[in-house]
Design a protein around this motif. Structure first.
Motif, PDB file in Angstrom:
ATOM      1  N   ALA A  16      41.442  48.503  31.591  1.00  0.00           N
ATOM      2  CA  ALA A  16      40.578  48.069  32.695  1.00  0.00           C
ATOM      3  C   ALA A  16      41.059  46.741  33.272  1.00  0.00           C
ATOM      4  O   ALA A  16      41.079  46.547  34.494  1.00  0.00           O
ATOM      5  N   ALA A  17      41.453  45.820  32.391  1.00  0.00           N
ATOM      6  CA  ALA A  17      41.948  44.520  32.851  1.00  0.00           C
ATOM      7  C   ALA A  17      43.230  44.689  33.660  1.00  0.00           C
ATOM      8  O   ALA A  17      43.430  44.031  34.687  1.00  0.00           O
ATOM      9  N   PHE A  18      44.098  45.585  33.215  1.00  0.00           N
ATOM     10  CA  PHE A  18      45.332  45.865  33.948  1.00  0.00           C
ATOM     11  C   PHE A  18      45.033  46.443  35.324  1.00  0.00           C
ATOM     12  O   PHE A  18      45.648  46.075  36.331  1.00  0.00           O
ATOM     13  N   GLY A  19      44.061  47.355  35.380  1.00  0.00           N
ATOM     14  CA  GLY A  19      43.687  47.961  36.655  1.00  0.00           C
ATOM     15  C   GLY A  19      43.162  46.928  37.643  1.00  0.00           C
ATOM     16  O   GLY A  19      43.520  46.949  38.833  1.00  0.00           O
ATOM     17  N   ILE A  20      42.349  46.005  37.161  1.00  0.00           N
ATOM     18  CA  ILE A  20      41.829  44.938  38.014  1.00  0.00           C
ATOM     19  C   ILE A  20      42.962  44.077  38.554  1.00  0.00           C
ATOM     20  O   ILE A  20      42.978  43.706  39.728  1.00  0.00           O
ATOM     21  N   SER A  21      43.926  43.776  37.703  1.00  0.00           N
ATOM     22  CA  SER A  21      45.081  42.974  38.128  1.00  0.00           C
ATOM     23  C   SER A  21      45.856  43.668  39.247  1.00  0.00           C
ATOM     24  O   SER A  21      46.289  43.029  40.202  1.00  0.00           O
ATOM     25  N   LEU A  22      46.003  44.986  39.142  1.00  0.00           N
ATOM     26  CA  LEU A  22      46.706  45.742  40.180  1.00  0.00           C
ATOM     27  C   LEU A  22      45.964  45.688  41.517  1.00  0.00           C
ATOM     28  O   LEU A  22      46.586  45.541  42.571  1.00  0.00           O
ATOM     29  N   ILE A 113      44.427  51.921  45.025  1.00  0.00           N
ATOM     30  CA  ILE A 113      43.673  53.096  44.587  1.00  0.00           C
ATOM     31  C   ILE A 113      43.954  53.390  43.113  1.00  0.00           C
ATOM     32  O   ILE A 113      43.029  53.659  42.335  1.00  0.00           O
ATOM     33  N   ILE A 114      45.227  53.321  42.736  1.00  0.00           N
ATOM     34  CA  ILE A 114      45.603  53.558  41.342  1.00  0.00           C
ATOM     35  C   ILE A 114      44.937  52.517  40.437  1.00  0.00           C
ATOM     36  O   ILE A 114      44.381  52.847  39.386  1.00  0.00           O
ATOM     37  N   GLY A 115      44.982  51.245  40.867  1.00  0.00           N
ATOM     38  CA  GLY A 115      44.362  50.178  40.086  1.00  0.00           C
ATOM     39  C   GLY A 115      42.866  50.372  39.935  1.00  0.00           C
ATOM     40  O   GLY A 115      42.303  50.132  38.854  1.00  0.00           O
ATOM     41  N   THR A 116      42.200  50.805  41.002  1.00  0.00           N
ATOM     42  CA  THR A 116      40.754  51.037  40.962  1.00  0.00           C
ATOM     43  C   THR A 116      40.398  52.168  40.010  1.00  0.00           C
ATOM     44  O   THR A 116      39.439  52.065  39.229  1.00  0.00           O
ATOM     45  N   ILE A 117      41.164  53.237  40.076  1.00  0.00           N
ATOM     46  CA  ILE A 117      40.921  54.369  39.180  1.00  0.00           C
ATOM     47  C   ILE A 117      41.157  53.965  37.728  1.00  0.00           C
ATOM     48  O   ILE A 117      40.376  54.312  36.834  1.00  0.00           O
ATOM     49  N   ILE A 118      42.226  53.199  37.500  1.00  0.00           N
ATOM     50  CA  ILE A 118      42.521  52.735  36.140  1.00  0.00           C
ATOM     51  C   ILE A 118      41.396  51.838  35.623  1.00  0.00           C
ATOM     52  O   ILE A 118      40.929  51.990  34.487  1.00  0.00           O
TER      53      ILE A 118
END
Length: 215
Positions: A16-22, A113-118
């Motif tokens: 989740a933290a990685f997705g937010i960073s993206l 979009i990828i980051g949000t989904i992650i």
């Protein structure tokens, strides 16, 4: 079984933290909640992950007063989790992704979009296992149970409030506007993904763990 839950919760929390960073790195606007954090970060010059931790602590305090059968050790563990979560965001955003540049606008949209989904998937899965909890989602769940409204109702309310605060900071202090197309995409996708993943165990993950056997 317990070891399995702890391992999966930790992995999803980091995911989740990685997705937010993206989503932040994509620079096409950020999610409703993160738009507030980024605006505060820009105003105070404090790293986004640190601001995220501080704001989450406020929601955790709210949870503490709302929840009737609270467990002190659980809240202490959540405080440690929040510090780690914010640190991971800072690690990815200011170190691992620091020299990562996206020159194409359409690629930025795809990355967002990828980051949000992650981020939504990681959040939902962490909620499912109930080990490393997210204060905002926990607070929304507690409110939903107490007042017989849906989780989505309160989660979307947090999104709207975050947008208003972000716009207020940007306009009053003449900072960049972080409410953009990415915010709209996140508003539609994030809570939807969280809802879809927080109630049902991932089939893929379940199969992988079944093959390895119980830990």
């Amino acid at each position: 079984m317990k070891t399995k839950k702890y391992i999966l919760s930790f992995l999803y929390y980091m995911l989740a933290a990685f997705g937010i960073s993206l989503t932040i790195k994509a620079a096409v606007g950020v999610s409703s909640y993160n738009s507030m954090n980024v605006a505060i970060s820009e105003l105070t010059k404090i790293e986004v992950g640190t601001i995220t931790t501080l704001v989450n602590l406020l929601f955790l305090i709210a949870c503490f007063f709302i929840e009737k059968n609270k467990k002190i050790p659980e809240y202490l563990f959540m405080i440690v989790s929040l510090v780690c979560f914010g640190s991971v965001i800072n690690l990815f955003l200011y170190h691992f992704l620091f020299n990562f540049y996206i020159e194409s606008y359409y690629l930025s949209i795809i990355v967002f979009i990828i980051g949000t989904i992650i981020a939504g998937y990681g959040t939902g899965r962490s909620l499912y296992y109930g080990i490393l909890k997210f204060p905002i989602e926990k607070c929304c769940i507690l409110l939903a149970r107490k007042y017989n409204k849906s989780f989505s109702y309160y989660r979307y309310s947090v999104d709207i409030l975050s947008i208003l605060i972000s716009l207020f900071i940007s306009i009053v202090f003449e900072l960049p506007i972080y409410i953009r197309e990415g915010t709209i995409l996140s508003f539609i996708l994030l809570t939807f993904v969280i809802n879809k993943t927080k109630n049902n165990e991932s089939i893929i993950v379940k199969k992988l763990w079944d093959r390895k056997g119980e830990v």
